[in-house]
Design a protein around this motif. Structure first.
Motif: not given
Length: 373
Positions: A23-34, A359-368
């Motif tokens: 759920l944190y990863q999902k939220k982080a991807l959403e914070k990255n604009g997805n 933070s997950w937001e920083q880490q999932m930005k790599i995926i985004s």
């Protein structure tokens, strides 16, 4: 804005660490604009239902054979992907490689999807211990290389540049700092010393090493300070029961508590009363030397000193951690206490060492960013 299908064959539970991570990863991807659609399962008696967000899209009437029902998987997932024009797929891998899931990925690729596969723990073969588990692993190993050919990249928390012939995207375990409260200032260590470990308990967490250490501390030393171990979580029944048996064997019931799953304010209170936290003490048991442990990041975010035995570039040089040997030797409890007495770093300073980089937001930005290429 991209539409991403986040695919996990996992049942979401409020107290489960894996569920929180997803759920944190999902939220982080959403914070990255997805825009993210989460695929997950629910177990309902003998059935398993597949959900996208809160919408049930399929029910499999045999929970042991549901992954083999490719027809239902295709009929439920592929129309949704087409309807929402989804071109980016993020899959959390849970050992489901088979001819059936390979074909599912082939169909997704035929729709023009870019697919990344996250392997939460790698290598993982040594995690399979029982005869049934090893039979399952043999089946999985027959197909995982073929599965990898259907993905564009593999997400890893290891330092591997390539896994199963695919290049990797390296990320670290992160947390949602807004969900993790920081501890109050450290309490003075006097007559009592409380150790806490929070885990979905498995043999590689090495909790038995602490119990063995407590046995030596209480039965073979002059125990001037009362030491208490709080074990939070459940996990693997075989390992959990073995820990209970070990506590009974050494007559440590007064000092070791099995607290079950805790979350929210109750979990926060356990951390407030603790002097020290325990990370993994048995990664060597599954032949892992270096790992990015989510547990360690959460401990640091709360501002509590902690102990582990693996190699962790994020924490190895930090003054608030103690490294133990990567073997099965008992943990020296007296040494832990004396080391902890010397650590007077405020919890806020400990937290600052991981925020916001982990933070997950920083880490999932790599995926985004990878999906945007």
């Amino acid at each position: 804005m991209m539409n991403i299908l986040f695919f996990t064959f996992h049942e979401l539970q409020i107290s489960n660490g894996v569920s929180k991570k997803i759920l944190y990863q999902k939220k982080a991807l959403e914070k990255n604009g997805n825009k993210v659609f989460l695929v997950h399962i629910k177990k309902e008696k003998n059935d398993i239902s597949l959900y996208i967000e809160d919408r049930k899209i399929a029910t499999f009437h045999n929970k042991y054979l549901w992954l083999f029902n490719l027809y239902l998987l295709n009929q439920s997932v592929l129309p949704f992907v087409k309807e929402h024009n989804i071109k980016h797929i993020y899959i959390r891998y849970t050992f489901f490689a088979s001819p059936f899931t390979i074909l599912l990925l082939r169909h997704l690729k035929s729709l023009g999807a870019k697919i990344v596969l996250e392997i939460p723990s790698y290598p993982y073969d040594k995690e399979f211990k029982t005869f049934k588990q090893k039979i399952f692993l043999s089946w999985e190993k027959c197909w995982r290389l073929q599965l990898a050919k259907k993905v564009d990249s593999i997400v890893t928390f290891s330092q591997c540049n390539s896994i199963w012939g695919r290049s990797t995207l390296k990320i670290k375990n992160g947390i949602d700092f807004s969900k993790i409260p920081i501890r109050l200032e450290n309490k003075v260590i006097a007559n009592n010393f409380t150790i806490i470990t929070v885990a979905n308990i498995a043999f590689w967490h090495g909790i038995d090493r602490i119990i063995e250490g407590l046995n030596l501390y209480y039965h073979h030393n002059n125990a001037n300070i009362k030491v208490y171990l709080k074990i939070i979580g459940k996990g693997d029944t075989r390992t959990y029961d073995s820990l209970i048996s070990l506590v009974r064997k050494y007559e440590l019931g007064e000092y070791v508590s099995f607290c079950g799953e805790q979350y929210g304010e109750s979990l926060d209170n356990f951390f407030e009363s603790a002097d020290l936290a325990i990370g993994c003490l048995g990664c060597h048991r599954k032949k892992i030397k270096e790992i990015s442990s989510l547990k360690n990041v959460e401990y640091a975010a709360r501002g509590i000193p902690f102990v582990y035995s693996e190699q962790s570039p994020d924490f190895d040089d930090m003054p608030y951690i103690k490294k133990e040997l990567p073997d099965d030797s008992p943990i020296n409890i007296s040494e832990l206490i004396e080391w902890r007495k010397q650590i007077n770093i405020p919890p806020s300073e400990i937290r600052c060492t991981v925020e916001p980089a982990l933070s997950w937001e920083q880490q999932m930005k790599i995926i985004s960013d990878y999906f945007h290429r």
